[in-house]
Design an enzyme around this catalytic site. Structure first.
Site, PDB file in Angstrom:
ATOM      1  N   PRO A   9       0.793  -1.225   0.000  1.00 53.03           N
ATOM      2  CA  PRO A   9       0.000   0.000   0.000  1.00 53.03           C
ATOM      3  C   PRO A   9       0.832   1.285   0.000  1.00 53.03           C
ATOM      4  CG  PRO A   9      -0.108  -1.102   2.137  1.00 53.03           C
ATOM      5  CD  PRO A   9       0.529  -2.059   1.173  1.00 53.03           C
ATOM      6  N   ASN A  10       0.343   2.212  -0.807  1.00 46.42           N
ATOM      7  CA  ASN A  10       0.886   3.576  -0.931  1.00 46.42           C
ATOM      8  C   ASN A  10       2.213   3.640  -1.686  1.00 46.42           C
ATOM      9  OD1 ASN A  10      -1.287   4.815   0.561  1.00 46.42           O
ATOM     10  ND2 ASN A  10      -0.428   3.785   2.357  1.00 46.42           N
ATOM     11  N   ARG A  17       4.992  10.910  -2.535  1.00 41.09           N
ATOM     12  CA  ARG A  17       4.645  10.622  -1.141  1.00 41.09           C
ATOM     13  C   ARG A  17       5.826  10.929  -0.226  1.00 41.09           C
ATOM     14  NH1 ARG A  17       4.660   4.520   1.289  1.00 41.09           N
ATOM     15  NH2 ARG A  17       3.832   5.092   3.323  1.00 41.09           N
ATOM     16  N   TYR A  22      10.904   9.070   1.378  1.00 40.07           N
ATOM     17  CA  TYR A  22      10.915   8.028   0.336  1.00 40.07           C
ATOM     18  C   TYR A  22      11.562   8.462  -0.979  1.00 40.07           C
ATOM     19  CZ  TYR A  22       7.677   5.856   3.607  1.00 40.07           C
ATOM     20  OH  TYR A  22       7.110   5.316   4.731  1.00 40.07           O
ATOM     21  N   ASN A  70       7.917  -5.483  -0.513  1.00 39.12           N
ATOM     22  CA  ASN A  70       7.764  -4.323   0.365  1.00 39.12           C
ATOM     23  C   ASN A  70       6.287  -4.268   0.719  1.00 39.12           C
ATOM     24  OD1 ASN A  70       7.603  -1.911   1.714  1.00 39.12           O
ATOM     25  ND2 ASN A  70       8.909  -0.794   0.295  1.00 39.12           N
ATOM     26  N   ALA A  73       2.926  -0.589   5.113  1.00 35.73           N
ATOM     27  CA  ALA A  73       2.446  -0.612   6.505  1.00 35.73           C
ATOM     28  C   ALA A  73       1.917  -1.984   6.920  1.00 35.73           C
ATOM     29  CB  ALA A  73       1.375   0.453   6.699  1.00 35.73           C
ATOM     30  N   HIS A  76       3.814  -4.204   9.447  1.00 34.12           N
ATOM     31  CA  HIS A  76       3.710  -4.046  10.898  1.00 34.12           C
ATOM     32  C   HIS A  76       2.397  -4.585  11.461  1.00 34.12           C
ATOM     33  CE1 HIS A  76       6.997  -1.461   9.767  1.00 34.12           C
ATOM     34  NE2 HIS A  76       6.191  -0.635   9.136  1.00 34.12           N
ATOM     35  N   ASP A  83       1.336 -15.356   7.434  1.00 32.98           N
ATOM     36  CA  ASP A  83       0.890 -16.755   7.277  1.00 32.98           C
ATOM     37  C   ASP A  83       1.071 -17.217   5.832  1.00 32.98           C
ATOM     38  OD1 ASP A  83       0.188 -17.041   9.926  1.00 32.98           O
ATOM     39  OD2 ASP A  83      -1.967 -16.854   9.590  1.00 32.98           O
ATOM     40  N   GLU A  94      12.294  -9.435   2.487  1.00 30.14           N
ATOM     41  CA  GLU A  94      11.593  -8.227   2.923  1.00 30.14           C
ATOM     42  C   GLU A  94      12.448  -7.003   2.581  1.00 30.14           C
ATOM     43  OE1 GLU A  94      11.074  -8.135   7.167  1.00 30.14           O
ATOM     44  OE2 GLU A  94      10.049  -6.196   7.147  1.00 30.14           O
ATOM     45  N   HIS A  96      12.592  -2.515   2.576  1.00 29.11           N
ATOM     46  CA  HIS A  96      12.037  -1.197   2.902  1.00 29.11           C
ATOM     47  C   HIS A  96      12.955  -0.115   2.358  1.00 29.11           C
ATOM     48  CE1 HIS A  96       9.077  -3.030   5.465  1.00 29.11           C
ATOM     49  NE2 HIS A  96      10.053  -3.769   5.979  1.00 29.11           N
ATOM     50  N   ILE A  97      12.335   0.932   1.877  1.00 27.71           N
ATOM     51  CA  ILE A  97      13.078   2.072   1.342  1.00 27.71           C
ATOM     52  C   ILE A  97      13.728   2.836   2.495  1.00 27.71           C
ATOM     53  CG2 ILE A  97      12.804   4.290   0.141  1.00 27.71           C
ATOM     54  CD1 ILE A  97      10.314   2.844  -1.248  1.00 27.71           C
ATOM     55  N   SER A  98      12.945   3.099   3.518  1.00 30.38           N
ATOM     56  CA  SER A  98      13.436   3.856   4.678  1.00 30.38           C
ATOM     57  C   SER A  98      14.047   2.903   5.706  1.00 30.38           C
ATOM     58  CB  SER A  98      12.281   4.639   5.313  1.00 30.38           C
ATOM     59  OG  SER A  98      11.297   3.752   5.825  1.00 30.38           O
ATOM     60  N   ARG A 103      12.850   4.873  12.753  1.00 29.36           N
ATOM     61  CA  ARG A 103      11.606   5.638  12.718  1.00 29.36           C
ATOM     62  C   ARG A 103      10.764   5.346  13.972  1.00 29.36           C
ATOM     63  NH1 ARG A 103       9.032   5.163   6.921  1.00 29.36           N
ATOM     64  NH2 ARG A 103       7.783   6.879   7.800  1.00 29.36           N
ATOM     65  N   ARG A 107       7.028   1.045  13.799  1.00 31.62           N
ATOM     66  CA  ARG A 107       7.655   0.493  12.588  1.00 31.62           C
ATOM     67  C   ARG A 107       8.817  -0.441  12.912  1.00 31.62           C
ATOM     68  NH1 ARG A 107       5.259   3.798   8.481  1.00 31.62           N
ATOM     69  NH2 ARG A 107       4.758   5.831   9.337  1.00 31.62           N
TER      70      ARG A 107
HETATM   71  C1  DQA Z   1       8.079   1.226   4.081  1.00 30.85           C
HETATM   72  C2  DQA Z   1       8.126   1.468   5.592  1.00 30.85           C
HETATM   73  C3  DQA Z   1       6.753   1.252   6.219  1.00 30.85           C
HETATM   74  O1  DQA Z   1       6.807   1.507   7.610  1.00 30.85           O
HETATM   75  C4  DQA Z   1       5.744   2.207   5.608  1.00 30.85           C
HETATM   76  O2  DQA Z   1       4.462   1.966   6.132  1.00 30.85           O
HETATM   77  C5  DQA Z   1       5.733   2.152   4.116  1.00 30.85           C
HETATM   78  C6  DQA Z   1       7.010   2.079   3.411  1.00 30.85           C
HETATM   79  C7  DQA Z   1       9.422   1.553   3.408  1.00 30.85           C
HETATM   80  O3  DQA Z   1       9.614   1.104   2.278  1.00 30.85           O
HETATM   81  O4  DQA Z   1      10.251   2.262   3.983  1.00 30.85           O
HETATM   82  O5  DQA Z   1       4.694   2.253   3.484  1.00 30.85           O
HETATM   83  O6  DQA Z   1       7.793  -0.139   3.855  1.00 30.85           O
END
Ligand code: DQA
Length: 140
Positions: A9-10, A17, A22, A70, A73, A76, A83, A94, A96-98, A103, A107
């Site tokens: 998502p997002n 964003r 990001y 990725n 959210a 978390h 599952d 897994e 993550h960009i950040s 943070r 997170r």
């Molecule tokens: C994220 C980190 C997550 O906490 C956040 O909700 C995202 C992006 C990242 O790529 O840093 O949507 O997965």
């Protein structure tokens, strides 16, 4: 070898964003560069969904040799995605960009980390470059 990058998502809003967190580049802009970097080593498929169930459907149905996920959210919160990763045979990395550990405390917990092969976080879009390398290693 086929690698699926699956964004949650997002992440369709990358570039627009919270650019301070990001970056200002969209994933569509970055993807051809990533594909070119791995040309001859891996075919990179890409999918994105804002919906938890659609992410699960994509994971269950993938014919890729490895997945870079990725989960945004849902990382978390989603026991359902955790599952699913535990249920499928394909190795999942897994990403993550950040740097999620730098943070907010919410997170710092990943429900999917225990069922993934490993986690890469904090390198901006280059987290995906490192994660594809890791995914290739994960299926050897
Ligand atoms: C994220 C980190 C997550 O906490 C956040 O909700 C995202 C992006 C990242 O790529 O840093 O949507 O997965």
């Amino acid at each position: 070898m086929k690698i699926l990058i699956l964004n949650g998502p997002n992440l369709n809003m990358l570039g627009r964003r919270e650019p301070g967190i990001y970056g200002s580049r969209s994933f569509d802009d970055f993807l051809p560069e990533l594909r070119a970097r791995f040309a001859g080593r891996a075919d990179i498929e890409y999918a994105q969904s804002n919906h938890e169930g659609a992410i699960i459907d994509t994971l269950q149905l993938t014919d890729a040799d490895a997945v870079v996920l990725n989960a945004g959210a849902y990382t978390h919160t989603s026991l359902a995605i955790a599952d699913c990763i535990a249920a499928i045979k394909v190795p999942v990395t897994e990403v993550h960009i950040s740097n999620v550990m730098a943070r907010e405390p919410i997170r710092h917990t990943s429900l999917i980390a225990p069922v993934c092969r490993g986690t890469i976080a904090g390198f901006g879009l280059h987290s995906y470059t490192l994660a594809v390398e890791a995914a290739i290693l994960a299926c050897k």
